[in-house]
Design a protein around this motif. Structure first.
Motif, PDB file in Angstrom:
ATOM      1  N   ASN A 138       0.921  -1.280  -0.005  1.00  0.00           N
ATOM      2  CA  ASN A 138      -0.034   0.009  -0.114  1.00  0.00           C
ATOM      3  C   ASN A 138       0.774   1.441  -0.022  1.00  0.00           C
ATOM      4  O   ASN A 138       0.246   2.425   0.334  1.00  0.00           O
ATOM      5  CB  ASN A 138      -0.789  -0.016   1.065  1.00  0.00           C
ATOM      6  N   ASN A 169      -7.636   4.222  -3.587  1.00  0.00           N
ATOM      7  CA  ASN A 169      -6.571   3.720  -2.925  1.00  0.00           C
ATOM      8  C   ASN A 169      -6.741   4.389  -1.208  1.00  0.00           C
ATOM      9  O   ASN A 169      -5.640   5.005  -1.025  1.00  0.00           O
ATOM     10  CB  ASN A 169      -5.025   3.609  -3.414  1.00  0.00           C
ATOM     11  N   ALA A 172      -3.761   3.896   0.947  1.00  0.00           N
ATOM     12  CA  ALA A 172      -2.333   3.910   0.802  1.00  0.00           C
ATOM     13  C   ALA A 172      -1.631   5.094   1.399  1.00  0.00           C
ATOM     14  O   ALA A 172      -2.327   6.137   1.361  1.00  0.00           O
ATOM     15  CB  ALA A 172      -2.391   3.834  -0.921  1.00  0.00           C
ATOM     16  N   ARG A 273      -6.347   1.798  -9.683  1.00  0.00           N
ATOM     17  CA  ARG A 273      -6.503   1.178  -8.572  1.00  0.00           C
ATOM     18  C   ARG A 273      -5.183   0.137  -8.514  1.00  0.00           C
ATOM     19  O   ARG A 273      -5.066  -0.645  -9.186  1.00  0.00           O
ATOM     20  CB  ARG A 273      -7.795   0.291  -8.340  1.00  0.00           C
ATOM     21  N   LEU A 274      -4.697   0.443  -7.263  1.00  0.00           N
ATOM     22  CA  LEU A 274      -3.575  -0.552  -6.730  1.00  0.00           C
ATOM     23  C   LEU A 274      -3.896  -1.869  -7.167  1.00  0.00           C
ATOM     24  O   LEU A 274      -2.905  -2.758  -7.825  1.00  0.00           O
ATOM     25  CB  LEU A 274      -2.893  -0.069  -5.620  1.00  0.00           C
ATOM     26  N   LYS A 275      -4.742  -2.391  -6.496  1.00  0.00           N
ATOM     27  CA  LYS A 275      -5.060  -4.165  -6.719  1.00  0.00           C
ATOM     28  C   LYS A 275      -5.388  -4.301  -7.918  1.00  0.00           C
ATOM     29  O   LYS A 275      -5.137  -5.780  -8.011  1.00  0.00           O
ATOM     30  CB  LYS A 275      -6.466  -4.202  -5.653  1.00  0.00           C
TER      31      LYS A 275
END
Length: 297
Positions: A138, A169, A172, A273-275
């Motif tokens: 994150n 996020n 994060a 989006r990081l995921k």
């Protein structure tokens, strides 16, 4: 083993030479020394004179490899190869002289030159980064570029992307840095946005040498504006997930197409989006080139 690097003084070019030298140093069973010589100190008159004596003041011991990056270095690298005939000459880009003038050319795949015994094709330019496996879940780094010959900065697009990254996020830790090409008016504009409350801003003028490479070692994901092709490959080499922030394209060329190919392979993404970013297979191009060169000695 002694490496002589003919330098044109450009930081990006020096980064490529250091990346290869350090990779060779890690792999070599003997000590590796590195000598950087500014091209201004290698006068053509002195080099032509040294063709007969096969020695040149200031270069000791006899080089094993001679590196050059930047078109202004190529003639001098070729001449040094004639002065020191046992040395292998290595150009880290598409040469401005015929490839046959050098022992090896290390050329990014977007230049479209086929690989051969003397041409090593790489994914992007070499760099000194090694994935140290220190990524913090994150943690996000945002690296902003600016105007270039193939891109035009678009503050509206960048601000929208930053807003989306922050909103999508929420857990994060987000760090943002600029480059020397980032328009001066952008950070004051960013400071007026609500999303800036969730972002730690480090202008490039306030960051020491090596700072951004250290941030890449810690970041789980890096978002880069699409003009910064070298930064994209550096983030991939560091083992980060990589997102791209779109700005305006001025023309289609081999660099633009190489970014599009990375997107098609899903190595990078416009997703915010990081995921949903793909976990990359870490690039180890400097290691691969070093292994090849050392095997050819």
């Amino acid at each position: 083993m002694h490496i002589v690097y003919v330098s044109d003084g450009k930081a990006g070019h020096r980064s490529q030479a250091l990346g290869l030298y350090q990779a060779m140093q890690r792999q070599s069973v003997v000590d590796v020394t590195f000598q950087e010589i500014p091209l201004q100190e290698l006068s053509l008159l002195d080099l032509f004179s040294a063709l007969f004596s096969h020695q040149l003041d200031g270069i000791t011991p006899t080089p094993t490899f001679i590196f050059g990056v930047g078109s202004h270095t190529h003639l001098r690298v070729w001449l040094l190869g004639k002065i020191f005939p046992t040395a292998k000459t290595v150009i880290l880009m598409k040469p401005s002289l015929p490839i046959a003038c050098f022992d090896y050319a290390v050329i990014p795949e977007h230049d479209g030159i086929p690989a051969s015994d003397h041409v090593i094709v790489t994914k992007g330019a070499l760099n000194p980064i090694v994935n140290e496996q220190r990524h913090i879940p994150n943690q996000i780094l945002i690296a902003l570029g600016g105007n270039s010959k193939r891109h035009q900065w678009n503050s509206k697009k960048v601000l929208k992307a930053l807003k989306n990254i922050v909103e999508q996020n929420p857990d994060a830790d987000i760090i943002l840095t600029t480059s020397r090409r980032t328009p001066a008016e952008f950070l004051p504009l960013l400071s007026q946005q609500d999303c800036v409350k969730k972002i730690q801003v480090f202008p490039v003028e306030q960051t020491p040498q090596g700072w951004i490479f250290e941030q890449m070692q810690q970041a789980e994901a890096v978002w880069v504006t699409e003009d910064s092709i070298s930064m994209i490959y550096e983030a991939l080499t560091a083992g980060c997930k990589v997102g791209v922030i779109a700005i305006d394209q001025l023309k289609q060329d081999r660099i633009i197409r190489s970014i599009q190919e990375l997107m098609q392979r899903e190595d990078i993404s416009l997703n915010t989006r990081l995921k949903e970013l793909k976990s990359p297979a870490t690039l180890k191009e400097a290691e691969r080139v070093a292994t090849y060169l050392l095997s050819q000695k």
